[in-house]
Design a protein around this motif. Structure first.
Motif, PDB file in Angstrom:
ATOM      1  N   ALA A  63      -6.274   0.941   2.101  1.00 32.26           N
ATOM      2  CA  ALA A  63      -5.586   0.578   3.255  1.00 32.26           C
ATOM      3  C   ALA A  63      -5.528  -0.881   3.338  1.00 32.26           C
ATOM      4  O   ALA A  63      -6.536  -1.770   2.919  1.00 32.26           O
ATOM      5  CB  ALA A  63      -5.652   1.213   4.731  1.00 32.26           C
ATOM      6  N   ASP A  76      -3.408  -2.329   8.389  1.00 31.65           N
ATOM      7  CA  ASP A  76      -3.069  -1.053   8.925  1.00 31.65           C
ATOM      8  C   ASP A  76      -3.999  -0.479   9.598  1.00 31.65           C
ATOM      9  O   ASP A  76      -5.005  -0.782  10.042  1.00 31.65           O
ATOM     10  CB  ASP A  76      -3.211  -0.233   7.320  1.00 31.65           C
ATOM     11  CG  ASP A  76      -1.963  -0.427   6.351  1.00 31.65           C
ATOM     12  OD1 ASP A  76      -1.080  -0.781   6.784  1.00 31.65           O
ATOM     13  OD2 ASP A  76      -2.381  -0.087   5.071  1.00 31.65           O
ATOM     14  N   TYR A 107       2.603   4.608   4.280  1.00 38.94           N
ATOM     15  CA  TYR A 107       1.765   5.716   5.174  1.00 38.94           C
ATOM     16  C   TYR A 107       1.379   6.645   4.187  1.00 38.94           C
ATOM     17  O   TYR A 107       2.024   7.265   3.292  1.00 38.94           O
ATOM     18  CB  TYR A 107       2.534   6.394   6.173  1.00 38.94           C
ATOM     19  CG  TYR A 107       3.273   5.596   7.380  1.00 38.94           C
ATOM     20  CD1 TYR A 107       2.442   4.888   8.419  1.00 38.94           C
ATOM     21  CD2 TYR A 107       4.511   4.950   7.316  1.00 38.94           C
ATOM     22  CE1 TYR A 107       3.041   4.155   9.403  1.00 38.94           C
ATOM     23  CE2 TYR A 107       4.960   4.001   7.923  1.00 38.94           C
ATOM     24  CZ  TYR A 107       4.381   3.564   9.343  1.00 38.94           C
ATOM     25  OH  TYR A 107       4.871   2.726  10.135  1.00 38.94           O
ATOM     26  N   ARG A 125       1.274   1.605   8.428  1.00 42.46           N
ATOM     27  CA  ARG A 125       1.494   0.343   9.073  1.00 42.46           C
ATOM     28  C   ARG A 125       1.360   0.644  10.481  1.00 42.46           C
ATOM     29  O   ARG A 125       1.857   1.374  11.038  1.00 42.46           O
ATOM     30  CB  ARG A 125       2.851  -0.091   8.532  1.00 42.46           C
ATOM     31  CG  ARG A 125       3.010  -0.396   6.924  1.00 42.46           C
ATOM     32  CD  ARG A 125       4.273  -1.027   6.455  1.00 42.46           C
ATOM     33  NE  ARG A 125       4.350  -1.423   5.037  1.00 42.46           N
ATOM     34  CZ  ARG A 125       3.671  -2.371   4.341  1.00 42.46           C
ATOM     35  NH1 ARG A 125       3.089  -3.078   5.053  1.00 42.46           N
ATOM     36  NH2 ARG A 125       3.650  -2.206   3.104  1.00 42.46           N
TER      37      ARG A 125
END
Length: 461
Positions: A99, A103, A224, A244
């Motif tokens: 990530a 995030d 995602y 996000r």
């Protein structure tokens, strides 16, 4: 890796086909009864449906349970410990999938829950392929969405995706990371680039990908990712949506309740006049969270992360062995979507000429102690297209704990079935094939006996 996890995994490690050590899976070698009265070690080739817990994951949960308490806003020591454990788990899961620093990680029940949560945040139309699990096909039905039929090759499918995005404004492209029917992996970085060039984002259903391959959403440009703990050797009721923040920060909260709000003002007549919602992730985690589930998921992520290269090599060797065995068995037809897929995880579906899929699965369990999955695997459009048969298919799936012996037993059992047929008689009861007058004890734990089914043979995400 936290010391508790590392020590537990090292203490229970098992050898791979390459000689490396992998963490042990609870239930490995479990003796299971056959209809002839004998017992054999369980060959669990149904990991794509749901995987048992790693021993070290169960140990981590057991270590937490004496401290179990409600998190956040609690001044008590146990509450403070659990709050720290939950937020540490959030960071671990984010690291596991690569990530970005900004995030957000939202804990959910599973991949299906995560995709339905995201569906409430998408500010526009969604496009997905027709090869998807029902979680990805159906989550968007409350809004604008369309389904693109996958072409005969991956390259042609990407060309069609590019054309579809150019023709219709799209906010989100939803794709599987690895097919739960055939194991084939899509080129996610390329799909992300195509989506971004068209002004769309991409979400990846990583339920089948994450247990088998490293996921790096920053490097691949994925917006995602959704995953399930029960596919990742952490079957304690937790999954996650990672990605996000902006859409999630302004979306209607997935559930309304405690923990999702910053402040509520009550009007004089007793009605709620105004609510100030918390930002993500808490905005979408109303109610008391599943702390043991989150901790289990993080423990599995840590354990897998430490051995991923060896685990992939182990699985690849077994997958090649199984593919060759299925190809060499008369009357067995393996299923594929594309032959130009860049990679494939250890998920293999097939049909056996003249034998319903449910009968094959019942036979493998009752006469050989082998667990597989039969039906349409919550991917009805794809299985219908690949088989052309209402009975569906049989699926064998590999992972941590799978051995060469498990693979060889399956192939030998299929050869025996094709050559001689089942030794026991079988019948359909409530839509499922079962042994006639099954002599096995189906309630060894005294939980109340097997529940009657109605023919449901899917596999949840």
């Amino acid at each position: 890796m936290p010391t508790l996890i590392a020590d537990a995994c090292a203490a229970t490690a098992t050898a791979t086909t390459t000689g490396a050590a992998l963490p042990a899976v609870l239930g490995a070698g479990l003796p299971v009864p056959l209809v002839d009265g004998t017992t054999v070690p369980h060959a669990n080739l149904d990991l794509a449906a749901s995987a048992p817990a790693l021993t070290c994951v169960a140990d981590r949960v057991n270590a937490l349970l004496p401290y179990h308490a409600s998190v956040h806003r609690g001044a008590g020591y146990a509450s403070t410990v659990c709050t720290a454990a939950l937020e540490a788990a959030r960071r671990t899961v984010g690291r596991f999938v690569g990530a970005r620093t900004d995030d957000v990680v939202v804990f959910t029940r599973n991949t299906t829950d995560a995709l339905n949560l995201l569906a409430g945040a998408v500010p526009g139309s969604v496009l997905c392929l027709d090869v998807e699990h029902h979680a990805t096909l159906l989550a968007w039905r409350g809004g604008s969405h369309r389904v693109l039929r996958a072409a005969a090759t991956v390259d042609s499918t990407l060309d069609d995706l590019r054309d579809s995005l150019a023709a219709t404004p799209t906010a989100l492209v939803a794709v599987t990371g690895a097919s739960n029917v055939t194991g084939e992996v899509l080129p996610l970085a390329e799909i992300a680039r195509i989506a971004h060039e068209a002004g769309a984002r991409i979400v990846v259903d990583a339920a089948q990908l994450a247990p088998h391959r490293r996921v790096d959403i920053e490097a691949a440009g994925i917006d995602y990712v959704a995953l399930s703990g029960h596919k990742l050797y952490a079957p304690f009721g937790s999954g996650a949506l990672i990605g996000r923040r902006d859409w999630l920060d302004v979306a209607t909260p997935y559930l309304a309740g405690g923990g999702a709000v910053q402040h509520v003002e009550v009007a004089g007549d007793g009605t709620a006049a105004e609510v100030s919602w918390a930002p993500a992730p808490h905005r979408h985690e109303a109610g008391t969270p599943n702390v043991p589930g989150a901790v289990a998921l993080a423990a599995a992520c840590d354990a897998l992360d430490a051995v991923f290269d060896d685990a992939v090599a182990h699985e690849h060797a077994l997958s090649e062995r199984l593919a060759a065995g299925l190809e060499g068995c008369p009357g067995v037809r393996p299923l594929r979507i594309w032959h130009d897929a860049p990679d494939r995880v250890g998920v293999h579906s097939f049909v056996v000429d003249g034998h319903p899929a449910g009968l094959v699965a019942a036979y493998l369990s009752a006469e050989h102690g082998i667990s597989v999955r039969d039906g349409k695997f919550c991917a009805h459009p794809l299985v219908d297209r690949l088989t052309g048969w209402a009975e569906g298919a049989v699926r064998a799936s590999l992972g941590l704990g799978t051995t060469e012996s498990d693979v060889d037993r399956l192939v030998a059992a299929l050869h025996e079935l094709v050559a001689d047929g089942p030794r026991w008689d079988y019948e359909v009861v409530d839509g499922r094939w079962v042994p006639v007058e099954d002599p096995r004890d189906l309630d060894p734990l005294g939980f109340g006996g097997p529940a009657g089914g109605a023919g449901h043979s899917g596999c949840g995400h």
